[in-house]
Design a protein around this motif. Structure first.
Motif, PDB file in Angstrom:
ATOM      1  N   TRP A 185       7.867   1.568  -5.230  1.00 27.48           N
ATOM      2  CA  TRP A 185       6.980   2.646  -5.704  1.00 27.48           C
ATOM      3  C   TRP A 185       6.059   1.112  -6.611  1.00 27.48           C
ATOM      4  O   TRP A 185       5.850   0.689  -7.511  1.00 27.48           O
ATOM      5  N   ILE A 186       4.811   1.610  -5.895  1.00 24.05           N
ATOM      6  CA  ILE A 186       3.492   0.282  -6.974  1.00 24.05           C
ATOM      7  C   ILE A 186       2.352   1.482  -7.400  1.00 24.05           C
ATOM      8  O   ILE A 186       2.148   2.520  -6.283  1.00 24.05           O
ATOM      9  N   ILE A 187       1.987   2.212  -8.651  1.00 23.95           N
ATOM     10  CA  ILE A 187       0.693   2.482  -9.362  1.00 23.95           C
ATOM     11  C   ILE A 187       0.554   1.727 -10.400  1.00 23.95           C
ATOM     12  O   ILE A 187       1.116   0.653 -11.488  1.00 23.95           O
ATOM     13  N   GLY A 188      -0.569   1.094  -9.917  1.00 28.05           N
ATOM     14  CA  GLY A 188      -1.731   0.682 -10.948  1.00 28.05           C
ATOM     15  C   GLY A 188      -2.665   0.259  -9.973  1.00 28.05           C
ATOM     16  O   GLY A 188      -3.772   1.318  -9.507  1.00 28.05           O
ATOM     17  N   PRO A 189      -4.192  -0.343 -10.151  1.00 26.87           N
ATOM     18  CA  PRO A 189      -5.203  -0.353  -9.575  1.00 26.87           C
ATOM     19  C   PRO A 189      -5.262  -0.945  -8.458  1.00 26.87           C
ATOM     20  O   PRO A 189      -3.970  -1.467  -7.801  1.00 26.87           O
ATOM     21  N   ILE A 191      -6.861  -3.100  -6.306  1.00 23.39           N
ATOM     22  CA  ILE A 191      -6.865  -4.134  -5.708  1.00 23.39           C
ATOM     23  C   ILE A 191      -4.701  -4.868  -6.491  1.00 23.39           C
ATOM     24  O   ILE A 191      -4.968  -5.679  -5.394  1.00 23.39           O
ATOM     25  N   MET A 192      -4.531  -3.768  -7.436  1.00 24.05           N
ATOM     26  CA  MET A 192      -3.271  -4.655  -7.411  1.00 24.05           C
ATOM     27  C   MET A 192      -2.128  -4.109  -6.205  1.00 24.05           C
ATOM     28  O   MET A 192      -1.466  -4.477  -6.179  1.00 24.05           O
ATOM     29  N   MET A 193      -2.270  -2.819  -6.478  1.00 24.60           N
ATOM     30  CA  MET A 193      -1.239  -2.188  -5.064  1.00 24.60           C
ATOM     31  C   MET A 193      -1.461  -2.634  -3.817  1.00 24.60           C
ATOM     32  O   MET A 193      -0.916  -2.690  -2.841  1.00 24.60           O
ATOM     33  N   LYS A 194      -2.707  -2.958  -3.691  1.00 21.52           N
ATOM     34  CA  LYS A 194      -3.109  -3.877  -2.155  1.00 21.52           C
ATOM     35  C   LYS A 194      -2.202  -5.127  -2.034  1.00 21.52           C
ATOM     36  O   LYS A 194      -1.586  -4.981  -1.045  1.00 21.52           O
ATOM     37  N   VAL A 195      -2.423  -5.811  -3.342  1.00 17.87           N
ATOM     38  CA  VAL A 195      -1.840  -6.918  -2.953  1.00 17.87           C
ATOM     39  C   VAL A 195      -0.587  -7.160  -3.385  1.00 17.87           C
ATOM     40  O   VAL A 195       0.567  -7.731  -2.326  1.00 17.87           O
TER      41      VAL A 195
END
Ligand code: FES
Length: 273
Positions: A185-189, A191-195
């Motif tokens: 799971w990735i939660i953040g801005p 651009i951060m989730m994309k990278v």
């Protein structure tokens, strides 16, 4: 007290980041990981979505960054004051199951969503690895809470002032090289989730991101939260907010997030006058 939803406590966690516990029994009793609520401060207020960060008894916790007029206004409210509307819980809950080893990655104020997801994964029997990252040590939030929930916790800062000098994606990449991870799971801005989700794609690890487009009603009526997932248009408020990261068109998301930038700036300047 003027409105129904009393602020039980209000605290500043970091620069422009605030933690509020709001008395909202109907939300607190039904809140699940991954869901959000929509608040309206008063009759003239706009509706804004806030992630549910925790629930305890009859109260729900939101953690937000001041990014415009409404969040600035919310941050002026003190414990004992109240807000007019709290609608929720909204959105589909995270797809929690016993997968094996799961990694929950939070970036910046996106860390707010991670404890609830990590705790539910843990309860489901998973080995839970947390990675939380921020620009610098003073912007890092919920470290102690995540340390308590997760089996392992990694910290990163962009400037190296705490934990690993670098990004959450660096740590995730190393972990994926060393062992099997079953879900991320990735939660953040955006651009951060994309990278960060680009790191899990080659390994074929199913990865969820929580999308944060502009929302108005939060119930699938207005269409403002349109996102493109797997070439299809979805509404983040009712179809998400969590989606398969490898299907998300992040560039479209970032472009749509900027649509009202000038109007938001004007509204904030008027509020600040
Ligand atoms: Fe209006 Fe999703 S916020 S449709």
């Amino acid at each position: 007290m003027k409105w129904l939803y009393r602020i039980e406590s209000a605290a500043r966690l970091a620069d422009r980041v605030y933690e509020y516990w709001i008395h909202a029994p109907h939300v607190a009793r039904h809140a699940r990981a991954g869901q959000f609520l929509i608040v309206r401060l008063h009759e003239k207020g706009e509706r804004i979505p806030l992630t549910i960060s925790a629930a305890r008894g009859d109260a729900v916790r939101v953690i937000f960054m001041t990014v415009g007029k409404t969040t600035e206004e919310l941050a002026t409210l003190q414990a004992g004051e109240s807000i007019m509307d709290v609608a929720g819980p909204l959105g589909r809950p995270s797809e929690i199951d016993n997968y094996g080893t799961c990694c929950v990655v939070g970036g910046g104020v996106g860390i707010a969503s991670t404890p609830l997801i990590a705790a539910e994964l843990k309860r489901a029997g998973n080995h839970v690895i947390g990675i939380i990252g921020a620009r610098s040590a003073d912007l890092l939030i919920l470290e102690d809470e995540m340390r308590e929930i997760c089996d392992e916790l990694y910290i990163t800062t962009d400037d190296g002032s705490r934990g690993v000098h670098g990004f959450a994606s660096d740590v995730l990449k190393r972990l994926l090289e060393e062992r099997t991870i079953d879900r991320v799971w990735i939660i953040g801005p955006a651009i951060m989730m994309k990278v960060t989700s680009a790191v899990t794609a080659p390994a074929g690890v199913k990865t969820y991101v929580s999308l944060n487009p502009i929302m108005v009603d939060g119930t699938g009526m207005c269409g403002s939260c349109r996102v493109s997932v797997g070439g299809e248009t979805k509404f983040a408020c009712v179809d998400g907010p969590e989606f398969d990261a490898h299907q998300v068109d992040f560039d479209n998301l970032m472009q749509r997030q900027r649509i009202y930038t000038s109007q938001e700036k004007t509204a904030f300047e008027r509020f600040a006058e």
